[in-house]
Write a protein that holds these residues in place. Structure first.
Motif, PDB file in Angstrom:
ATOM      1  N   GLU A  84       0.830  -1.206   0.000  1.00 43.42           N
ATOM      2  CA  GLU A  84       0.000   0.000   0.000  1.00 43.42           C
ATOM      3  C   GLU A  84       0.867   1.260   0.000  1.00 43.42           C
ATOM      4  O   GLU A  84       0.499   2.274  -0.603  1.00 43.42           O
ATOM      5  N   GLU A  85       2.017   1.174   0.690  1.00 45.12           N
ATOM      6  CA  GLU A  85       2.926   2.327   0.781  1.00 45.12           C
ATOM      7  C   GLU A  85       3.932   2.355  -0.378  1.00 45.12           C
ATOM      8  O   GLU A  85       4.817   3.204  -0.399  1.00 45.12           O
ATOM      9  N   LYS A  86       3.788   1.359  -1.307  1.00 41.34           N
ATOM     10  CA  LYS A  86       4.703   1.257  -2.456  1.00 41.34           C
ATOM     11  C   LYS A  86       6.159   1.088  -2.017  1.00 41.34           C
ATOM     12  O   LYS A  86       7.083   1.702  -2.578  1.00 41.34           O
ATOM     13  N   LEU A  87       6.350   0.243  -1.004  1.00 36.73           N
ATOM     14  CA  LEU A  87       7.682  -0.077  -0.490  1.00 36.73           C
ATOM     15  C   LEU A  87       8.031  -1.510  -0.880  1.00 36.73           C
ATOM     16  O   LEU A  87       7.185  -2.408  -0.784  1.00 36.73           O
ATOM     17  N   ALA A  88       9.265  -1.740  -1.312  1.00 36.31           N
ATOM     18  CA  ALA A  88       9.687  -3.067  -1.774  1.00 36.31           C
ATOM     19  C   ALA A  88       9.872  -4.009  -0.593  1.00 36.31           C
ATOM     20  O   ALA A  88      10.596  -3.693   0.361  1.00 36.31           O
ATOM     21  N   ILE A  89       9.221  -5.177  -0.669  1.00 33.66           N
ATOM     22  CA  ILE A  89       9.315  -6.166   0.403  1.00 33.66           C
ATOM     23  C   ILE A  89       9.270  -7.553  -0.209  1.00 33.66           C
ATOM     24  O   ILE A  89       8.546  -7.798  -1.177  1.00 33.66           O
ATOM     25  N   PHE A  90      10.088  -8.457   0.336  1.00 32.70           N
ATOM     26  CA  PHE A  90      10.077  -9.853  -0.120  1.00 32.70           C
ATOM     27  C   PHE A  90       9.380 -10.668   0.956  1.00 32.70           C
ATOM     28  O   PHE A  90       9.994 -11.099   1.930  1.00 32.70           O
ATOM     29  N   ALA A  91       8.085 -10.865   0.767  1.00 30.73           N
ATOM     30  CA  ALA A  91       7.265 -11.558   1.756  1.00 30.73           C
ATOM     31  C   ALA A  91       5.884 -11.770   1.161  1.00 30.73           C
ATOM     32  O   ALA A  91       5.400 -10.946   0.383  1.00 30.73           O
ATOM     33  N   PRO A  92       5.198 -12.859   1.538  1.00 33.92           N
ATOM     34  CA  PRO A  92       3.838 -13.084   1.061  1.00 33.92           C
ATOM     35  C   PRO A  92       2.829 -12.205   1.797  1.00 33.92           C
ATOM     36  O   PRO A  92       3.056 -11.787   2.934  1.00 33.92           O
TER      37      PRO A  92
END
Length: 423
Positions: A84-92
């Motif tokens: 939602e915050e347009k932050l890159a994350i590697f997680a389901p």
């Protein structure tokens, strides 16, 4: 790049050690981390489940990529919030992570998608659960439906033991809401192993197979723990078996999650039993396994950060592996997985041919003290499993007074009671 790892245990320390090999990583943070990680990353005093503060930290410190280690923030929807915050994350997402968060959901999901697993029934009524046990007999497996830190599984050898497990979960509420519903499963015979994969949508990239030992004591006795040691690869699990398990289990799971609007990005973990009729799922996790990560990642030749970014971008990471064995033994607090003391001085495990991964420790002036059940893992890579195990046990025996800690002396020698002897 600035990278944040979320978590505090051995799994996260192993990830950090691997990420630190990348010279493009400028700043490597871990939240909250532990004292043993301070030489490898900057520890940030934010809890794994404090999603709002984690988002603020990422924005304020220009973090380019976040990786989530443990399961609890996944089920809270940390990936959803980052998206939602347009932050890159590697997680389901939390919807995809439900494959771990609810065993009843996971079992029904496997049935819908024809993924091989043990026969089962789901209960919240004590009398009906015990009646089912009486009908099926023992041995039989009782599982708390929700998250229980790897301890919510009872392999009952007798019907009386199974009845006690039902009372413990449904009456005494030993696992609180996580045990308000139980899954009762068929006891599987075979060889147990773990198969993890990098997943993005329908793209599945399997890692090397590993085998962990969950019972607390030698000869696979005592209560289940989060894992007392592990090794990789598993020589009795052939390449053909891995290909079949990937096709019939991991790929079907990834495709099924996409089909149900729960597309998965991250690490999909399958705890498997190689039975006479092929591999069957014991459990799915939505993240790296612990302690399997500590023996799989050291064998990965690729840069871990690049792998994750490639996978997240829909590109094949072309995984390559060392042709060695990696072996690890967990040092745990006396009393684990039950009641144990903290603040016990932790012995230094120093040897040229081993490495130490810290989990439940705090840093003090004189070194480290214990701060959890599983304190550290001593690991080694070598050309053979025997050579690696000899290095690990030699380091442990020469470094410690065992009176305040426990460890298994037979990792790699036996298989869990849900399986057969493999060496």
């Amino acid at each position: 790049m600035n990278v944040l790892v979320i978590g505090r245990g051995g799994r996260e320390h192993s990830m950090i050690r691997k990420l630190a090999e990348n010279n493009q990583v400028d700043r490597l943070y871990v939240a909250p981390g532990n004292g043993g990680m301070e030489n490898d990353a900057t520890c940030v005093p934010i809890q794994e489940t404090d999603v709002d503060r984690l988002i603020d930290f990422v924005k304020e410190n220009a973090v380019d990529f976040t990786i989530v280690g443990p399961e609890n923030p996944l089920l809270l929807g940390i990936a959803n919030r980052f998206h939602e915050e347009k932050l890159a994350i590697f997680a389901p997402t939390k919807e995809a992570a439900l494959i771990e968060g609810s065993k009843s959901f996971s079992k029904a999901f496997m049935k819908r998608h024809h993924i091989p697993t043990a026969d089962y029934e789901i209960f919240s009524d004590v009398a009906k659960a015990k009646q089912y046990i009486d009908e099926k007999g023992a041995p039989i497996v009782i599982k708390a439906d929700g998250l229980a830190a790897g301890k919510g599984v009872i392999v009952a050898e007798t019907k009386d033991e199974a009845h006690r497990a039902i009372d413990d979960m449904l009456v005494s509420k030993s696992f609180a809401d996580a045990g308000a519903t139980v899954v009762i499963e068929e006891y599987l015979q075979g060889r147990e192993f773990s198969l993890m994969a990098f997943v993005h949508g329908g793209n599945v990239y399997p890692m090397l197979p590993a085998r962990d030992h969950k019972r607390a004591f030698d000869n696979d006795e005592g209560p289940n723990t989060g894992g007392m040691g592990a090794y990789a690869p598993v020589t009795d699990i052939t390449e053909a078996m891995i290909v079949n398990a990937t096709k019939d289990i991991l790929q079907k799971a990834a495709d099924g999650l996409v089909e149900e609007g729960r597309s998965f990005t991250g690490i999909l973990y399958a705890g498997l039993m190689m039975t006479a009729s092929g591999p069957k799922v014991i459990e799915f996790n939505a993240r790296f396994g612990d302690p399997e990560t500590q023996v799989v990642l050291p064998l990965l030749k690729n840069d871990l950060l690049q792998v994750m970014m490639d996978v997240a971008n829909g590109q094949n990471p072309n995984l390559t592996w060392e042709t060695k064995s990696c072996f690890g033994v967990v040092l745990a607090s006396k009393g684990y997985p039950g009641v144990y003391e903290k603040n016990i001085p932790v012995p230094k495990m120093e040897a040229d041919d081993t490495f130490t991964i810290y989990a439940g420790v705090k840093k003090v002036d004189s070194g480290y003290v214990s701060d959890g059940g599983r304190v550290l893992l001593v690991g080694a890579k070598a050309n053979t499993l025997t050579q690696a195990s000899e290095s690990v046990y030699r380091t442990i025996l020469s470094s410690m007074d065992t009176s305040e800690f426990i460890y298994r002396k037979d990792i790699g020698k036996t298989q869990e009671k849900t399986g057969t002897k493999v060496f």
